[in-house]
Design an enzyme around this catalytic site. Structure first.
Site, mmCIF file in Angstrom:
data_model
loop_
_atom_site.group_PDB
_atom_site.id
_atom_site.type_symbol
_atom_site.label_atom_id
_atom_site.label_comp_id
_atom_site.label_asym_id
_atom_site.label_seq_id
_atom_site.Cartn_x
_atom_site.Cartn_y
_atom_site.Cartn_z
ATOM 1 N N LYS A 68 -2.725 5.996 -4.302
ATOM 2 C CA LYS A 68 -3.838 6.908 -3.983
ATOM 3 C C LYS A 68 -3.568 8.282 -4.583
ATOM 4 O O LYS A 68 -2.402 8.701 -4.680
ATOM 5 C CB LYS A 68 -3.980 7.072 -2.462
ATOM 6 C CG LYS A 68 -3.887 5.774 -1.686
ATOM 7 C CD LYS A 68 -4.061 5.940 -0.196
ATOM 8 C CE LYS A 68 -3.724 4.664 0.549
ATOM 9 N NZ LYS A 68 -2.295 4.480 0.864
ATOM 10 N N HIS A 111 -7.595 9.534 -1.765
ATOM 11 C CA HIS A 111 -6.921 9.453 -0.460
ATOM 12 C C HIS A 111 -7.773 10.036 0.684
ATOM 13 O O HIS A 111 -7.843 9.460 1.768
ATOM 14 C CB HIS A 111 -5.567 10.190 -0.549
ATOM 15 C CG HIS A 111 -4.532 9.678 0.390
ATOM 16 N ND1 HIS A 111 -3.199 9.584 0.065
ATOM 17 C CD2 HIS A 111 -4.610 9.226 1.658
ATOM 18 C CE1 HIS A 111 -2.520 9.104 1.095
ATOM 19 N NE2 HIS A 111 -3.364 8.882 2.080
ATOM 20 N N ASP A 120 0.835 -1.201 0.000
ATOM 21 C CA ASP A 120 0.000 0.000 0.000
ATOM 22 C C ASP A 120 0.872 1.254 0.000
ATOM 23 O O ASP A 120 1.551 1.549 0.983
ATOM 24 C CB ASP A 120 -0.885 0.002 1.256
ATOM 25 C CG ASP A 120 -1.791 1.224 1.304
ATOM 26 O OD1 ASP A 120 -2.883 1.152 0.712
ATOM 27 O OD2 ASP A 120 -1.403 2.242 1.911
ATOM 28 N N TYR A 162 3.205 9.622 -0.278
ATOM 29 C CA TYR A 162 4.288 8.990 0.488
ATOM 30 C C TYR A 162 5.654 9.220 -0.170
ATOM 31 O O TYR A 162 6.688 8.950 0.434
ATOM 32 C CB TYR A 162 4.061 7.477 0.656
ATOM 33 C CG TYR A 162 2.752 7.093 1.318
ATOM 34 C CD1 TYR A 162 1.941 8.041 1.924
ATOM 35 C CD2 TYR A 162 2.318 5.776 1.327
ATOM 36 C CE1 TYR A 162 0.733 7.692 2.510
ATOM 37 C CE2 TYR A 162 1.113 5.411 1.920
ATOM 38 C CZ TYR A 162 0.325 6.375 2.497
ATOM 39 O OH TYR A 162 -0.869 6.014 3.072
HETATM 40 N N1 LIG Z 1 -5.269 6.222 3.773
HETATM 41 C C1 LIG Z 1 -4.690 6.964 4.694
HETATM 42 O O1 LIG Z 1 -5.015 8.135 4.899
HETATM 43 C C2 LIG Z 1 -3.595 6.370 5.511
HETATM 44 C C3 LIG Z 1 -3.128 7.041 6.655
HETATM 45 C C4 LIG Z 1 -2.112 6.442 7.406
HETATM 46 C C5 LIG Z 1 -1.596 5.216 7.023
HETATM 47 N N2 LIG Z 1 -2.054 4.593 5.880
HETATM 48 C C6 LIG Z 1 -1.513 3.285 5.434
HETATM 49 O O2 LIG Z 1 -1.568 2.363 6.512
HETATM 50 C C7 LIG Z 1 -0.251 1.859 6.768
HETATM 51 C C8 LIG Z 1 -0.073 1.506 8.231
HETATM 52 O O3 LIG Z 1 -0.289 2.627 9.076
HETATM 53 P P1 LIG Z 1 0.875 3.442 9.811
HETATM 54 O O4 LIG Z 1 2.135 3.267 9.067
HETATM 55 O O5 LIG Z 1 0.400 4.824 10.036
HETATM 56 O O6 LIG Z 1 0.973 2.791 11.259
HETATM 57 P P2 LIG Z 1 0.989 1.323 11.911
HETATM 58 O O7 LIG Z 1 1.154 0.276 10.880
HETATM 59 O O8 LIG Z 1 -0.175 1.267 12.833
HETATM 60 O O9 LIG Z 1 2.282 1.418 12.841
HETATM 61 C C9 LIG Z 1 3.562 1.551 12.307
HETATM 62 C C10 LIG Z 1 4.527 1.780 13.465
HETATM 63 O O10 LIG Z 1 4.570 0.632 14.310
HETATM 64 C C11 LIG Z 1 5.898 0.089 14.330
HETATM 65 N N3 LIG Z 1 5.754 -1.379 14.270
HETATM 66 C C12 LIG Z 1 5.325 -2.113 13.220
HETATM 67 N N4 LIG Z 1 5.261 -3.415 13.550
HETATM 68 C C13 LIG Z 1 5.675 -3.514 14.834
HETATM 69 C C14 LIG Z 1 5.844 -4.594 15.726
HETATM 70 N N5 LIG Z 1 5.548 -5.843 15.375
HETATM 71 N N6 LIG Z 1 6.288 -4.328 16.982
HETATM 72 C C15 LIG Z 1 6.582 -3.068 17.366
HETATM 73 N N7 LIG Z 1 6.436 -1.988 16.560
HETATM 74 C C16 LIG Z 1 5.994 -2.208 15.297
HETATM 75 C C17 LIG Z 1 6.613 0.662 13.145
HETATM 76 O O11 LIG Z 1 7.998 0.846 13.401
HETATM 77 P P3 LIG Z 1 9.164 0.079 12.549
HETATM 78 O O12 LIG Z 1 9.023 0.505 11.124
HETATM 79 O O13 LIG Z 1 10.399 0.551 13.193
HETATM 80 O O14 LIG Z 1 8.916 -1.400 12.734
HETATM 81 C C18 LIG Z 1 5.936 2.020 13.003
HETATM 82 O O15 LIG Z 1 6.515 2.964 13.884
HETATM 83 C C19 LIG Z 1 0.648 3.011 6.299
HETATM 84 O O16 LIG Z 1 1.991 2.639 6.168
HETATM 85 C C20 LIG Z 1 -0.046 3.385 5.013
HETATM 86 O O17 LIG Z 1 0.259 2.472 3.983
HETATM 87 C C21 LIG Z 1 -3.055 5.151 5.137
#
Ligand SMILES: NC(=O)c1ccc[n+]([C@@H]2O[C@H](COP(=O)([O-])OP(=O)(O)OC[C@H]3O[C@@H](n4cnc5c(N)ncnc54)[C@H](OP(=O)(O)O)[C@@H]3O)[C@@H](O)[C@H]2O)c1
Length: 258
Positions: free
Chosen positions: A63, A96, A33, A38
Site C-alpha cells: 500500500k 492506504h 498483506d 509497516y
Molecule cells: N489498511 C489498513 O489501514 C490496515 C489497518 C490495520 C491492519 N491492516 C491489515 O490487517 C491485518 C490484521 O489486522 P491487525 O494486525 O490490526 O489485527 P488482528 O489480525 O485483528 O489481530 C492481531 C492480534 O491478535 C492476536 N492473535 C492473532 N491470532 C490469534 C489467535 N488465534 N488467538 C489469540 N490471539 C490471536 C495477535 O497476536 P500474536 O501475533 O501474538 O498471535 C495480534 O495481537 C494487519 O496485520 C494488516 O495487514 C490494515
C-alpha cells in the site's frame, strides 16, 4: 485473490517477519498483506523467497502510505516498495487511506502502474461510500478491493452493500479487533458448539460473509489455528447471532478523521 491471508502490521522487520511469512506459507497461506508503512517489506520478500514456493503462487499486497501520496510521489513509493520486496510486480497495490485532496491523483498513479503491468490489480483501503463515489467519477480502472476495518463489532452494513452493488470486494483488516474480541462470550459459546476458538469463529464468519480476511499473528501455533477454518460451517442462526454483536465500534481511526 485468495480469500484468506496473513497480515503483517506491527510485525518487526527481519527475522520475525521472515519467520511468520515462511511459517504461514508452509501451512498453506498464499496471500500476504504488507504496506510501506509497516516497514517490513524486505522481510516479507525474503520470507516468500525462503518458502520455496514459486513467486507466482503467492499473492502479495502492498500500500502507498499517506505522506507518499500524490501522482509522482506514489510512482516513486511504488519503486521503493518493489525494490524492498525484491519483486518485479505486485499482485495488488492499495491507496492506504483516503488523504483529502490527494487520493484521486494517488489512485491515477496506481492506474498507470496497472496499465503498464507493474501491478496486477489496484484498489483502496479505508474508503467510505462518499470516497468511493467521488473516486468512481474520476477513475478509468475500477478499484477491485476496499480493505477496511471489519469485525463483529463493526459490520459496516451500508459500505458492504455499496461495495457488493459496485462489484468491489470487501476485505477485513483487524478481523480479531486486535485480539479484543477473543473474550466475547457469544463468540466463545458459538465456538464451543463447533470445537473452534473465538478467532476461528470470527474468521469463518468473515469467509461466509464473502469478506476477505487477513489476520495477523507471529506465533506459529496461532498462524496454523487461524487457517483451520475450512472444515466447518456456521449455521445461519449463528451467523445472525454474530451479526447481532455489532456496536459500530472501531479499534482504529475513522477515515474521515485521519
Ligand atoms: N489498511 C489498513 O489501514 C490496515 C489497518 C490495520 C491492519 N491492516 C491489515 O490487517 C491485518 C490484521 O489486522 P491487525 O494486525 O490490526 O489485527 P488482528 O489480525 O485483528 O489481530 C492481531 C492480534 O491478535 C492476536 N492473535 C492473532 N491470532 C490469534 C489467535 N488465534 N488467538 C489469540 N490471539 C490471536 C495477535 O497476536 P500474536 O501475533 O501474538 O498471535 C495480534 O495481537 C494487519 O496485520 C494488516 O495487514 C490494515
Amino acid at each position: 485473490m485468495p480469500g484468506f491471508g496473513l497480515g503483517v502490521y506491527k510485525v518487526d522487520e527481519g527475522d520475525t517477519v521472515i519467520r511468520a511469512v515462511r511459517t504461514a506459507i508452509e501451512v498453506g497461506y498464499r496471500s500476504i498483506d504488507t504496506a510501506s508503512f509497516y516497514n517490513n517489506e524486505r522481510g516479507v520478500g525474503q520470507g516468500v523467497r525462503e518458502s520455496g514456493i514459486p513467486r507466482e503462487e503467492i499473492f502479495i499486497t502492498s500500500k502507498v502510505w499517506n505522506d507518499e501520496q500524490g501522482y509522482e510521489s506514489t510512482l516513486r513509493a511504488f519503486e521503493q516498495s518493489i525494490e524492498k520486496l525484491g519483486l518485479d510486480y505486485l499482485d495488488l497495490y492499495l491507496v492506504h487511506w483516503p488523504v483529502s485532496g490527494k487520493y484521486i491523483e494517488t489512485y491515477l498513479a496506481l492506474e498507470k502502474l496497472y496499465k503498464e503491468g507493474r501491478v496486477r490489480a489496484i484498489g483502496v483501503s479505508n474508503f467510505h461510500v462518499h470516497h468511493l463515489e467521488s473516486l468512481l467519477k474520476d477513475c478509468s480502472v475500477k478499484p477491485v478491493i476496499n480493505q477496511v476495518e471489519y469485525h463483529p463489532h463493526l459490520t459496516q452494513k451500508e459500505l458492504k452493500n455499496y461495495c457488493e452493488r459496485e462489484n468491489i470486494q470487501l476485505e477485513s483488516w483487524s478481523p480479531l479487533k486486535r485480539g479484543k474480541l477473543l473474550t466475547e462470550p457469544t463468540l466463545i459459546e458459538v465456538g464451543q458448539k463447533y470445537g473452534k476458538s473465538p478467532a476461528q469463529v470470527i474468521l469463518r464468519w468473515n469467509i461466509q460473509h464473502n469478506v476477505i480476511t487477513i489476520p495477523k499473528s507471529t506465533s506459529a501455533e496461532r498462524i496454523k489455528e487461524n487457517a483451520t477454518i475450512f472444515d466447518f460451517v456456521l449455521s445461519d442462526e449463528d451467523m445472525k447471532k454474530i451479526d447481532g454483536l455489532n456496536i459500530n465500534d472501531r479499534s482504529g481511526s475513522n477515515p474521515d478523521d485521519f
